[in-house]
Motif scaffolding. Structure first.
Motif, mmCIF file in Angstrom:
data_model
loop_
_atom_site.group_PDB
_atom_site.id
_atom_site.type_symbol
_atom_site.label_atom_id
_atom_site.label_comp_id
_atom_site.label_asym_id
_atom_site.label_seq_id
_atom_site.Cartn_x
_atom_site.Cartn_y
_atom_site.Cartn_z
ATOM 1 N N HIS A 49 0.660 -1.339 0.122
ATOM 2 C CA HIS A 49 -0.357 -0.259 -0.141
ATOM 3 C C HIS A 49 1.052 1.092 0.186
ATOM 4 O O HIS A 49 0.786 2.171 -0.611
ATOM 5 C CB HIS A 49 -1.107 -0.197 0.990
ATOM 6 N N SER A 50 1.602 1.067 0.883
ATOM 7 C CA SER A 50 3.012 2.772 0.795
ATOM 8 C C SER A 50 3.671 2.087 -0.781
ATOM 9 O O SER A 50 4.319 3.603 -1.291
ATOM 10 C CB SER A 50 3.520 2.303 1.939
ATOM 11 N N ILE A 51 4.153 1.342 -0.393
ATOM 12 C CA ILE A 51 4.854 1.206 -2.284
ATOM 13 C C ILE A 51 3.705 2.202 -3.438
ATOM 14 O O ILE A 51 3.836 2.407 -4.518
ATOM 15 C CB ILE A 51 4.995 0.159 -3.073
ATOM 16 N N GLU A 52 2.545 1.442 -3.208
ATOM 17 C CA GLU A 52 1.066 2.348 -4.661
ATOM 18 C C GLU A 52 1.453 3.727 -4.121
ATOM 19 O O GLU A 52 1.410 4.589 -5.412
ATOM 20 C CB GLU A 52 -0.040 1.792 -3.837
ATOM 21 N N TYR A 70 -2.283 4.662 -15.121
ATOM 22 C CA TYR A 70 -2.721 3.891 -13.827
ATOM 23 C C TYR A 70 -1.564 2.881 -12.849
ATOM 24 O O TYR A 70 -0.724 2.186 -13.893
ATOM 25 C CB TYR A 70 -3.832 2.394 -14.221
ATOM 26 N N VAL A 71 -1.500 3.104 -12.266
ATOM 27 C CA VAL A 71 -0.482 2.481 -10.888
ATOM 28 C C VAL A 71 -1.042 1.603 -9.883
ATOM 29 O O VAL A 71 -1.492 2.572 -9.209
ATOM 30 C CB VAL A 71 0.582 3.586 -10.254
ATOM 31 N N GLY A 72 -1.028 0.531 -9.609
ATOM 32 C CA GLY A 72 -2.070 0.047 -8.666
ATOM 33 C C GLY A 72 -1.100 -1.361 -8.277
ATOM 34 O O GLY A 72 -0.292 -2.208 -9.335
ATOM 35 N N CYS A 76 -2.317 -10.796 -5.636
ATOM 36 C CA CYS A 76 -1.633 -11.601 -4.597
ATOM 37 C C CYS A 76 -0.519 -11.007 -3.885
ATOM 38 O O CYS A 76 0.271 -11.646 -3.745
ATOM 39 C CB CYS A 76 -1.096 -12.389 -6.403
ATOM 40 N N LEU A 77 -0.533 -8.984 -4.607
ATOM 41 C CA LEU A 77 0.476 -9.172 -3.310
ATOM 42 C C LEU A 77 2.245 -9.137 -3.911
ATOM 43 O O LEU A 77 2.914 -9.142 -3.160
ATOM 44 C CB LEU A 77 0.272 -9.265 -1.720
ATOM 45 N N ILE A 82 1.422 -1.241 -13.746
ATOM 46 C CA ILE A 82 2.020 0.178 -14.500
ATOM 47 C C ILE A 82 1.091 0.095 -15.432
ATOM 48 O O ILE A 82 1.128 -0.839 -16.650
ATOM 49 C CB ILE A 82 2.787 0.407 -14.526
ATOM 50 N N ILE A 83 -0.102 0.654 -16.534
ATOM 51 C CA ILE A 83 -0.194 0.434 -17.756
ATOM 52 C C ILE A 83 -0.084 2.522 -17.949
ATOM 53 O O ILE A 83 -0.052 3.751 -17.875
ATOM 54 C CB ILE A 83 -2.272 0.988 -17.641
#
Ligand code: ZN
Length: 164
Positions: A49-52, A70-72, A76-77, A82-83
């Motif tokens: 979540h912090s990386i995001e 998009y970045v998300g 599966c973690l 990144i789109i």
């Protein structure tokens, strides 16, 4: 229901790296694979979540910001999606991502960790985020992978079916 394309990739031989998982309608989906699926521990939810937050902040302020769609995180973690629009190669994304990771390693706080700005503002872990980013940076520099291992199925008539 058809099996979607990304589920046909053999995840048991997928090394950390950067992969093009889809190209469609002018959009390229890059898989930033941070950990080795099913072999190493996945990234902890608070760390990814912090990386995001940090990765999205950097990419949306970078020289490529006009092309970031998009970045998300992956469900599966084990990595990030990144789109991008425009013409970006895996090597372009490798360079951008290495710069991004170097920047993350200098940060003392995660942006937008207020309840008004984030849907789960207590779910953050900057030290583990930086640990994951340092290891991923080292892998992008020294042990880079970008080719999928294709999943091959040998059919009863001897024909080999491969997809990725
Ligand atoms: Zn958030």
């Amino acid at each position: 229901m058809e099996v979607i394309q990304s589920f046909t990739i053999d995840h048991t031989h997928l090394k950390p790296g950067i992969y093009v998982s889809r190209v469609d309608k002018g959009f390229t989906t890059f898989d930033l694979r941070i950990t080795e699926p099913n072999k190493e521990p996945a990234v902890a939810p608070a760390a990814i979540h912090s990386i995001e937050h940090l990765m999205a902040t950097w990419f949306r302020n970078s020289r490529a910001k006009e092309d970031v769609v998009y970045v998300g995180p992956m469900g599966c973690l084990t990595g990030m999606y990144i789109i991008m629009t425009g013409e970006y190669t895996v090597e372009d994304m490798r360079q951008l991502t290495m710069e991004c990771l170097e920047w993350i390693l200098t940060q003392d706080e995660v942006p937008a960790t207020r309840p008004e700005a984030c849907g789960n503002y207590l779910l953050h872990d900057l030290p583990m985020c930086k640990w994951e980013c340092a290891r991923y940076l080292d892998r992008l520099k020294n042990d880079f992978h970008c080719e999928y291992t294709k999943l091959q199925i040998t059919l009863e008539d001897g024909k080999v079916f491969a997809d990725a």
